[in-house]
Motif scaffolding. Sequence first.
Motif, PDB file in Angstrom:
ATOM      1  N   MET A 293     -59.142 -25.584  41.734  1.00  0.00           N
ATOM      2  CA  MET A 293     -58.165 -25.543  42.825  1.00  0.00           C
ATOM      3  C   MET A 293     -58.104 -24.163  43.468  1.00  0.00           C
ATOM      4  SD  MET A 293     -54.946 -27.935  41.591  1.00  0.00           S
ATOM      5  CE  MET A 293     -54.758 -27.228  39.947  1.00  0.00           C
ATOM      6  N   ILE A 294     -58.220 -23.110  42.650  1.00  0.00           N
ATOM      7  CA  ILE A 294     -58.226 -21.750  43.197  1.00  0.00           C
ATOM      8  C   ILE A 294     -59.438 -21.558  44.102  1.00  0.00           C
ATOM      9  CG2 ILE A 294     -58.464 -19.306  42.617  1.00  0.00           C
ATOM     10  CD1 ILE A 294     -56.830 -19.852  40.090  1.00  0.00           C
ATOM     11  N   GLU A 295     -60.593 -22.050  43.656  1.00  0.00           N
ATOM     12  CA  GLU A 295     -61.800 -21.954  44.476  1.00  0.00           C
ATOM     13  C   GLU A 295     -61.604 -22.653  45.814  1.00  0.00           C
ATOM     14  OE1 GLU A 295     -64.351 -20.221  44.039  1.00  0.00           O
ATOM     15  OE2 GLU A 295     -64.898 -20.018  41.928  1.00  0.00           O
ATOM     16  N   GLN A 296     -60.961 -23.799  45.789  1.00  0.00           N
ATOM     17  CA  GLN A 296     -60.696 -24.531  47.034  1.00  0.00           C
ATOM     18  C   GLN A 296     -59.730 -23.758  47.931  1.00  0.00           C
ATOM     19  OE1 GLN A 296     -62.147 -27.391  48.038  1.00  0.00           O
ATOM     20  NE2 GLN A 296     -63.381 -27.452  46.180  1.00  0.00           N
ATOM     21  N   ALA A 297     -58.704 -23.177  47.327  1.00  0.00           N
ATOM     22  CA  ALA A 297     -57.710 -22.436  48.106  1.00  0.00           C
ATOM     23  C   ALA A 297     -58.311 -21.195  48.745  1.00  0.00           C
ATOM     24  CB  ALA A 297     -56.532 -22.053  47.211  1.00  0.00           C
ATOM     25  N   LEU A 298     -59.239 -20.534  48.036  1.00  0.00           N
ATOM     26  CA  LEU A 298     -59.801 -19.266  48.515  1.00  0.00           C
ATOM     27  C   LEU A 298     -60.849 -19.444  49.610  1.00  0.00           C
ATOM     28  CD1 LEU A 298     -60.061 -17.192  45.214  1.00  0.00           C
ATOM     29  CD2 LEU A 298     -58.349 -17.054  47.036  1.00  0.00           C
ATOM     30  N   VAL A 299     -61.123 -20.683  49.962  1.00  0.00           N
ATOM     31  CA  VAL A 299     -62.001 -20.916  51.112  1.00  0.00           C
ATOM     32  C   VAL A 299     -61.402 -20.261  52.355  1.00  0.00           C
ATOM     33  CG1 VAL A 299     -62.899 -22.697  52.662  1.00  0.00           C
ATOM     34  CG2 VAL A 299     -63.012 -23.031  50.182  1.00  0.00           C
ATOM     35  N   ALA A 300     -60.079 -20.255  52.427  1.00  0.00           N
ATOM     36  CA  ALA A 300     -59.380 -19.660  53.578  1.00  0.00           C
ATOM     37  C   ALA A 300     -59.156 -18.162  53.410  1.00  0.00           C
ATOM     38  CB  ALA A 300     -58.034 -20.360  53.777  1.00  0.00           C
ATOM     39  N   LEU A 301     -59.521 -17.599  52.256  1.00  0.00           N
ATOM     40  CA  LEU A 301     -59.295 -16.170  51.984  1.00  0.00           C
ATOM     41  C   LEU A 301     -60.536 -15.590  51.297  1.00  0.00           C
ATOM     42  CD1 LEU A 301     -56.756 -14.365  52.482  1.00  0.00           C
ATOM     43  CD2 LEU A 301     -56.268 -14.588  50.045  1.00  0.00           C
ATOM     44  N   PRO A 302     -61.640 -15.426  52.032  1.00  0.00           N
ATOM     45  CA  PRO A 302     -62.920 -15.069  51.414  1.00  0.00           C
ATOM     46  C   PRO A 302     -62.972 -13.672  50.794  1.00  0.00           C
ATOM     47  CG  PRO A 302     -63.082 -15.054  53.824  1.00  0.00           C
ATOM     48  CD  PRO A 302     -61.759 -15.660  53.486  1.00  0.00           C
ATOM     49  N   TRP A 303     -62.050 -12.782  51.142  1.00  0.00           N
ATOM     50  CA  TRP A 303     -62.104 -11.435  50.563  1.00  0.00           C
ATOM     51  C   TRP A 303     -61.479 -11.382  49.166  1.00  0.00           C
ATOM     52  CZ3 TRP A 303     -57.648  -8.555  49.481  1.00  0.00           C
ATOM     53  CH2 TRP A 303     -56.469  -8.972  50.066  1.00  0.00           C
ATOM     54  N   VAL A 304     -60.946 -12.521  48.711  1.00  0.00           N
ATOM     55  CA  VAL A 304     -60.388 -12.644  47.356  1.00  0.00           C
ATOM     56  C   VAL A 304     -61.283 -13.581  46.547  1.00  0.00           C
ATOM     57  CG1 VAL A 304     -58.387 -13.318  45.972  1.00  0.00           C
ATOM     58  CG2 VAL A 304     -58.055 -12.240  48.213  1.00  0.00           C
ATOM     59  N   LYS A 305     -61.540 -13.234  45.294  1.00  0.00           N
ATOM     60  CA  LYS A 305     -62.389 -14.035  44.414  1.00  0.00           C
ATOM     61  C   LYS A 305     -61.593 -14.546  43.211  1.00  0.00           C
ATOM     62  CE  LYS A 305     -66.263 -13.373  46.676  1.00  0.00           C
ATOM     63  NZ  LYS A 305     -67.034 -14.475  47.294  1.00  0.00           N
ATOM     64  N   MET A 306     -62.107 -15.612  42.593  1.00  0.00           N
ATOM     65  CA  MET A 306     -61.500 -16.154  41.384  1.00  0.00           C
ATOM     66  C   MET A 306     -62.267 -15.642  40.168  1.00  0.00           C
ATOM     67  SD  MET A 306     -61.529 -18.550  38.766  1.00  0.00           S
ATOM     68  CE  MET A 306     -62.870 -19.633  39.242  1.00  0.00           C
ATOM     69  N   SER A 307     -61.548 -15.110  39.189  1.00  0.00           N
ATOM     70  CA  SER A 307     -62.167 -14.654  37.945  1.00  0.00           C
ATOM     71  C   SER A 307     -61.813 -15.628  36.825  1.00  0.00           C
ATOM     72  CB  SER A 307     -61.670 -13.246  37.578  1.00  0.00           C
ATOM     73  OG  SER A 307     -62.098 -12.898  36.273  1.00  0.00           O
ATOM     74  N   ASP A 308     -62.843 -16.172  36.167  1.00  0.00           N
ATOM     75  CA  ASP A 308     -62.613 -17.109  35.066  1.00  0.00           C
ATOM     76  C   ASP A 308     -62.759 -16.436  33.705  1.00  0.00           C
ATOM     77  OD1 ASP A 308     -65.314 -16.677  35.030  1.00  0.00           O
ATOM     78  OD2 ASP A 308     -65.899 -18.791  35.101  1.00  0.00           O
ATOM     79  N   TRP A 309     -62.814 -15.102  33.685  1.00  0.00           N
ATOM     80  CA  TRP A 309     -62.983 -14.388  32.414  1.00  0.00           C
ATOM     81  C   TRP A 309     -61.841 -14.705  31.449  1.00  0.00           C
ATOM     82  CZ3 TRP A 309     -59.897 -10.693  29.957  1.00  0.00           C
ATOM     83  CH2 TRP A 309     -60.464 -10.098  28.826  1.00  0.00           C
ATOM     84  N   GLU A 310     -60.625 -14.716  31.952  1.00  0.00           N
ATOM     85  CA  GLU A 310     -59.453 -14.916  31.096  1.00  0.00           C
ATOM     86  C   GLU A 310     -59.450 -16.296  30.456  1.00  0.00           C
ATOM     87  OE1 GLU A 310     -54.555 -14.478  31.389  1.00  0.00           O
ATOM     88  OE2 GLU A 310     -55.832 -13.923  33.081  1.00  0.00           O
ATOM     89  N   VAL A 311     -59.792 -17.327  31.226  1.00  0.00           N
ATOM     90  CA  VAL A 311     -59.753 -18.689  30.694  1.00  0.00           C
ATOM     91  C   VAL A 311     -60.896 -18.948  29.712  1.00  0.00           C
ATOM     92  CG1 VAL A 311     -58.617 -19.550  32.770  1.00  0.00           C
ATOM     93  CG2 VAL A 311     -61.109 -19.661  32.603  1.00  0.00           C
ATOM     94  N   LYS A 312     -61.920 -18.091  29.713  1.00  0.00           N
ATOM     95  CA  LYS A 312     -63.054 -18.270  28.817  1.00  0.00           C
ATOM     96  C   LYS A 312     -62.869 -17.574  27.471  1.00  0.00           C
ATOM     97  CE  LYS A 312     -66.661 -19.044  32.280  1.00  0.00           C
ATOM     98  NZ  LYS A 312     -67.931 -18.522  32.852  1.00  0.00           N
ATOM     99  N   GLN A 313     -61.764 -16.874  27.313  1.00  0.00           N
ATOM    100  CA  GLN A 313     -61.516 -16.199  26.041  1.00  0.00           C
ATOM    101  C   GLN A 313     -61.073 -17.215  24.985  1.00  0.00           C
ATOM    102  OE1 GLN A 313     -62.554 -12.898  26.039  1.00  0.00           O
ATOM    103  NE2 GLN A 313     -63.115 -13.729  28.044  1.00  0.00           N
ATOM    104  N   ASN A 314     -61.011 -16.775  23.746  1.00  0.00           N
ATOM    105  CA  ASN A 314     -60.651 -17.672  22.644  1.00  0.00           C
ATOM    106  C   ASN A 314     -59.181 -18.083  22.661  1.00  0.00           C
ATOM    107  OD1 ASN A 314     -63.280 -17.650  21.607  1.00  0.00           O
ATOM    108  ND2 ASN A 314     -62.876 -15.790  20.410  1.00  0.00           N
ATOM    109  N   GLY A 315     -58.383 -17.314  23.331  1.00  0.00           N
ATOM    110  CA  GLY A 315     -56.955 -17.619  23.402  1.00  0.00           C
ATOM    111  C   GLY A 315     -56.303 -16.840  24.524  1.00  0.00           C
ATOM    112  N   TRP A 316     -54.980 -16.886  24.545  1.00  0.00           N
ATOM    113  CA  TRP A 316     -54.228 -16.186  25.585  1.00  0.00           C
ATOM    114  C   TRP A 316     -54.484 -14.684  25.504  1.00  0.00           C
ATOM    115  CZ3 TRP A 316     -49.996 -12.769  24.863  1.00  0.00           C
ATOM    116  CH2 TRP A 316     -49.358 -12.378  26.054  1.00  0.00           C
TER     117      TRP A 316
END
Length: 344
Positions: free
Chosen positions: A67-90
């Motif tokens: 959903m973030i990727e879809q939302a950022l179509v309108a804001l190309p100078w901002v990127k989505m980072s999935d590093w946090e969600v790929k960790q073992n926990g919070w």
Amino acid sequence: MFLDNKNIILLSTGSFNPPTNMHLRMFEIARDHLNRLGHTICGGLMSPTHDSYKKKDLAPSLHRCAMIEQALVALPWVKMSDWEVKQNGWTRTRQVLQYHQNHLNMIITSRLNGAIKVDTSLFPLQFIENLDANDSNQNRAVNVRLLCGADLLESFAVPGLWNDDDIEAIVRDYGLVVVSRSGSNPHKFIYESNVLTKYMANIIVVTEWITNEVSSTKVRRALSRNESVKFLISELVESYIKEHGLYETLNNKYSNNDILDVNSKTIFLSPSPSNKTHKTYQMDDKKLNIDEPDNLPCTEKRVINCEKTKVRNVAESKENFTRVAIQVSESGIIEVISDMETMV
């Protein structure tokens, strides 16, 4: 420690459940304000929290990232980072900032030396291309700052929610860009905190004069009720939500069958005086019109209703014995006389 670096990457953390237009607008508001202060905004990052974060109705990170990727179509100078969600926990916010600052420093170093190949997909292409310009090392240094709302700033005071060392490290080493909401007073909160006051030079407060109280919680509630969320979230995000049945969109609490039919007869609706209907009652095999259209003269009504008769009808039923009399007085006024005896 005063952060005097003018080159800034804005990093926003949160659940983004779902990402709203207000999440995106915070980046735009902050960039406008920082540009006026002489800073250069090199890009922005949105880092969704891990699935293990205990929050009600939290959609899986797979969907939130999409959903973030879809939302950022309108804001190309901002990127989505999935590093946090790929960790073992919070992961604590301090660690999220530290990782992205270190990763950014590696990118800059690799561009300067040309010896290290580093993934640059997290940052806007224009920012990467600008690193090839003939600037001094000092000018190429970039500071990752935490972009947040005033509610996050005020959460620093919630007992047990934040580690005291983390709060100090965040404002000392990275800094904050706080977008205030209506009813909040971040300056007062900074004054009441010793740590925030100590590093207040690293806290930039941005006032949002165009108030917007859009929240992910309210958007989820509207979606679950099959209500419109147009202009609250991106149309691409809304399509994604409904396609995957997120937030009870496949099992709405309020279906179309629950919509009130304004054309149906109900005790909650009254007929318009300009469109008065005829009410006809059957009495002694003869019809008596009680109500007539308002455009008829009063004398005609009396003629129609009473036919110049002083007493017209007596109604009887098996369960109730009712005596009803309608008469016209000498002055022409219609009078109703009734005498009812109910059988038990």
